[in-house]
Design a protein around this motif. Structure first.
Motif, short mmCIF file in Angstrom:
data_model
loop_
_atom_site.label_atom_id
_atom_site.label_comp_id
_atom_site.label_asym_id
_atom_site.label_seq_id
_atom_site.Cartn_x
_atom_site.Cartn_y
_atom_site.Cartn_z
N ALA A 11 -75.01 75.78 38.17
CA ALA A 11 -73.92 76.57 38.18
C ALA A 11 -73.51 77.61 39.25
N VAL A 12 -72.39 77.56 39.38
CA VAL A 12 -71.80 78.26 40.61
C VAL A 12 -71.49 79.70 40.27
N GLN A 13 -72.18 80.73 40.95
CA GLN A 13 -72.07 82.18 40.48
C GLN A 13 -70.99 82.95 41.14
N SER A 14 -70.01 82.46 41.09
CA SER A 14 -68.75 83.14 41.59
C SER A 14 -67.34 82.74 40.65
N SER A 15 -66.73 84.08 40.39
CA SER A 15 -65.95 83.96 39.34
C SER A 15 -64.48 83.10 39.92
N HIS A 16 -63.95 82.18 38.85
CA HIS A 16 -62.80 81.46 39.05
C HIS A 16 -62.20 81.31 38.00
N SER A 17 -60.82 81.04 37.83
CA SER A 17 -60.19 80.57 36.57
C SER A 17 -60.15 79.06 36.60
N TYR A 18 -59.82 78.55 35.49
CA TYR A 18 -60.04 77.11 35.54
C TYR A 18 -59.08 76.28 36.33
N ILE A 19 -57.84 77.08 36.18
CA ILE A 19 -56.83 76.22 37.12
C ILE A 19 -56.89 76.24 38.28
N ASN A 20 -57.64 77.27 38.99
CA ASN A 20 -57.83 77.22 40.43
C ASN A 20 -59.16 76.65 40.76
N LEU A 21 -59.84 76.00 39.98
CA LEU A 21 -61.31 75.83 40.07
C LEU A 21 -61.42 74.84 41.10
N THR A 22 -62.26 74.92 42.23
CA THR A 22 -62.85 73.91 43.29
C THR A 22 -64.02 74.09 43.55
N ALA A 23 -64.84 75.09 42.55
CA ALA A 23 -66.16 75.33 43.15
C ALA A 23 -66.99 74.28 42.77
N CYS A 24 -66.82 73.28 41.92
CA CYS A 24 -67.79 71.95 41.91
C CYS A 24 -67.72 71.08 42.84
N GLU A 25 -66.36 70.65 43.17
CA GLU A 25 -66.18 69.77 44.36
C GLU A 25 -66.57 70.49 45.73
N ASP A 26 -66.56 71.73 45.83
CA ASP A 26 -67.12 72.34 47.07
C ASP A 26 -68.59 72.16 47.11
N THR A 27 -69.36 72.05 46.00
CA THR A 27 -70.74 71.93 46.07
C THR A 27 -71.26 70.35 45.79
N GLY A 28 -70.42 69.52 45.91
CA GLY A 28 -70.71 68.29 45.86
C GLY A 28 -70.86 67.60 44.28
N GLY A 29 -70.11 68.27 43.44
CA GLY A 29 -70.16 67.65 42.15
C GLY A 29 -68.80 67.85 41.20
N TYR A 30 -68.83 67.72 40.00
CA TYR A 30 -67.79 67.82 39.14
C TYR A 30 -67.92 68.87 38.11
N LEU A 31 -66.74 69.17 37.53
CA LEU A 31 -66.98 70.11 36.55
C LEU A 31 -67.72 69.45 35.32
N ALA A 32 -68.73 70.33 34.92
CA ALA A 32 -69.58 69.77 33.76
C ALA A 32 -69.01 69.12 32.70
N VAL A 33 -69.59 67.79 32.47
CA VAL A 33 -69.30 67.24 30.78
C VAL A 33 -70.53 67.39 30.11
N ILE A 34 -70.39 67.62 28.99
CA ILE A 34 -71.49 68.00 28.03
C ILE A 34 -71.33 66.94 27.07
N PRO A 35 -71.93 65.86 27.02
CA PRO A 35 -71.32 64.53 26.24
C PRO A 35 -72.14 64.33 24.82
N SER A 36 -73.33 65.23 24.63
CA SER A 36 -73.97 64.88 23.41
C SER A 36 -74.83 66.04 23.10
N SER A 37 -75.21 66.11 21.64
CA SER A 37 -76.19 67.33 21.50
C SER A 37 -77.35 67.23 22.10
N GLY A 38 -77.85 65.88 22.34
CA GLY A 38 -79.03 65.89 23.00
C GLY A 38 -78.96 66.57 24.51
#
Length: 583
Positions: A11-38
């Motif tokens: 989790a990136v603990q700084s407020s962002h709107s979805y439209i202006n989101l770069t927090a994941c790319e800035d920390t080396g990842g991508y916006l989280a995909v939750i693909p299953s109940s597991g």
């Protein structure tokens, strides 16, 4: 970190709107995909245990319907699983657009749609998915009125042409099964305005447990699925547009430049074979694996099952480096042709040596790998082959190798053989004709046998027991099937040996919520009084049918016939193993 899914979440603990989101790319990842109940349940338990996320915070995840109202997608295409809270999504009842999605401990990690411009108390959940052992979703094509596609077709074609393995999830199929997964046996190139790829997958199945059908599926990146069925010497065929999701493995391949004739002297073919290397041939518009590799014989490798409307074609690579094709209908009707086609040899290696009866390695380690669902490959001293069926107990292993076509002179005779290998070094090969259920002969020898296991991570995802019922692991059967992963089955029986084999056909029926797996490439066997396994006389094909309710049937079909002569219900604890899937 969720290691069993080859993914890391944070989790990136700084407020962002979805439209202006770069927090994941800035920390080396991508916006989280939750693909299953597991994944969702495991992620929630990890977050709750850490206590690092406050209940009043909302976390953006990669689910939105920005492009088309009500059609929710993520970076991989249409979402295959959702976890909406009661009354959600409720964009249609709100005055503002709510096209983006959050999850929060406040809602026990259920999903809520929100306005994409919201920022106060809106944070970001990120993830990263590295290279791994399973299959990765690459491309989705849905042949509906709009012919919707997701993903990069050019990149998928490049991956396929590089030699990676391919699996295809078929959905919305108007047949007995709603959804099923096929493994590509062979790949072909086509031009349909644009460049596309088609895969062939061959299956045996039983119709109402009375007769055996051979079904060949051709799935193309155009979204067209063709099914050809052989029964009672008759053939039927139809084509239909369906929803397809294409998956490819991450294992790298090496191109060995090769034309026809003698191999490049700098390439030590025998060394590669005896060290378990996998080989694929790319010739013309086709690519297919070589299932068996030989050294010290007239043949180097073969791929046996290219289907056409009139016959089967096997491709054999001889010791001199020439391709030989065998068009065959039965043992007395076939033609040999030594071709002058140029081809490319592709190699990869996902195997490691574990044990030899002549010294080296550990039988205990080999048994542990087998018990955990791993694939095996064996070197019998002249042939290196994939194992189709594994029989084992706490001190020995017997392996039934993939059946093969054999020709001593590559010109006239054509037979089938099945070989059984023991961990003590006994090798027995049984020869028989295409329509015969009696042996032509069998050969027994003792040899140094070297055993390889695949280096992938396998984990059990589902288990059924006649006494205890069924149980899921964290990584569920749904996760595996709908994310394109292979399944291997282990039967813990009350007999002398347990069995392990691959599910060569995987299906799901929504109306009953039942998963179905079959294995149709085995042959009849007998347990010997003194211990061990032998081919059973007369020769029968075996087909195992397993479902997620815990039912397990073994069907026998005489070689050269299509009628099921017996059906045996097996009483066993059934384990379903899979590779952790990749995003």
């Amino acid at each position: 970190m969720l290691n069993e899914y080859h993914a890391c979440y944070w989790a990136v603990q700084s407020s962002h709107s979805y439209i202006n989101l770069t927090a994941c790319e800035d920390t080396g990842g991508y916006l989280a995909v939750i693909p299953s109940s597991g994944v969702s349940q495991r992620l929630g338990s990890v977050i709750d245990a850490a206590g690092s996320i406050q209940s009043y915070k909302y976390y953006w995840i990669d689910v939105n319907d920005l492009d088309e109202e009500g059609i929710y997608v993520n970076r991989f295409g249409p979402v295959s699983w959702t976890s909406w809270d009661s009354g959600q999504p409720n964009d249609h009842t709100e005055t503002e657009d709510q096209d983006c999605t959050i999850m929060s401990p406040k809602y026990t990690y259920k999903w809520h749609d929100r306005n994409c411009l919201n920022e106060l108390n809106y944070y970001t959940l990120c993830f990263y998915y590295p290279r791994g052992d399973g299959y990765r979703r690459r491309y989705v094509v849905h042949t509906d009125a709009t012919n919707t596609t997701y993903g990069d077709l050019t990149q998928l074609i490049a991956d396929i042409d590089s030699g990676v393995s391919v699996r295809v999830l078929i959905q919305e199929y108007p047949g007995v099964y709603d959804d099923f997964v096929i493994q590509a046996d062979a790949v072909f190139s086509i031009l349909d305005g644009d460049e596309h790829r088609c895969v062939q997958s061959v299956h045996n199945t039983a119709e109402q447990s009375s007769s055996q059908l051979r079904i060949v599926f051709y799935a193309c990146t155009t979204g067209l699925l063709r099914q050809t069925t052989w029964a009672y010497d008759n053939q039927s065929e139809f084509s239909i547009g369906v929803k397809m999701t294409w998956f490819t493995s991450d294992h790298p391949t090496t191109v060995v430049s090769q034309t026809m004739g003698a191999f490049d002297p700098s390439f030590n073919l025998t060394f590669e074979i005896v060290n378990g290397t996998d080989f694929m041939i790319s010739v013309g518009s086709a690519r297919y694996p070589l299932y068996d590799m030989y050294y010290g014989t007239n043949m180097t490798g073969q791929f046996p099952w290219i289907a056409s409307k009139t016959n089967w074609t096997s491709v054999m690579l001889d010791q001199e480096g020439y391709l030989n094709t065998v068009d065959w209908w039965d043992s007395s009707t076939h033609t040999f042709n030594r071709t002058s086609q140029n081809y490319t040899l592709l190699t990869s290696n996902n195997w490691k040596f574990v044990y030899s009866n002549s010294g080296g390695g550990s039988l205990v380690s080999l048994l542990e790998y087998v018990d955990a669902g791993h694939e095996l490959k064996v070197d019998t001293g002249e042939r290196v082959s994939i194992v189709e069926m594994i029989f084992f107990n706490n001190h020995e292993i017997y392996a039934m190798l993939a059946s093969e076509l054999v020709s001593e002179d590559m010109e006239t005779d054509l037979k089938r053989t099945v070989t059984i290998v023991s961990s003590s070094g006994e090798v027995i090969s049984y020869e028989f004709g295409f329509e015969q259920n009696t042996y032509l002969n069998n050969h027994t020898r003792n040899s140094t046998v070297r055993w390889f296991v695949d280096t992938s991570v396998w984990t059990w995802v589902y288990r059924t027991s006649p006494v205890r019922g069924s149980s899921h692991a964290d990584f569920t059967l749904h996760d595996a099937v709908f994310n394109g992963q292979p399944i291997r089955i282990k039967l813990d029986t009350n007999e002398n040996y347990n069995l392990v084999f691959a599910a060569d056909f995987l299906t799901y029926t929504a109306s009953s919520s039942v998963y179905f797996a079959s294995h149709s490439r085995g042959f009849s066997y007998s347990f010997l009084n003194h211990g061990g396994i032998s081919m059973k006389f007369p020769v029968h094909h075996l087909q195992f049918e397993i479902d997620s309710n815990g039912d397990c049937k073994m069907l026998t079909i005489p070689n050269g016939m299509s009628t099921v002569t017996s059906t045996t219900n097996l009483n066993a604890i059934i384990y379903w193993y899979s590779k952790p899937y990749l995003f």
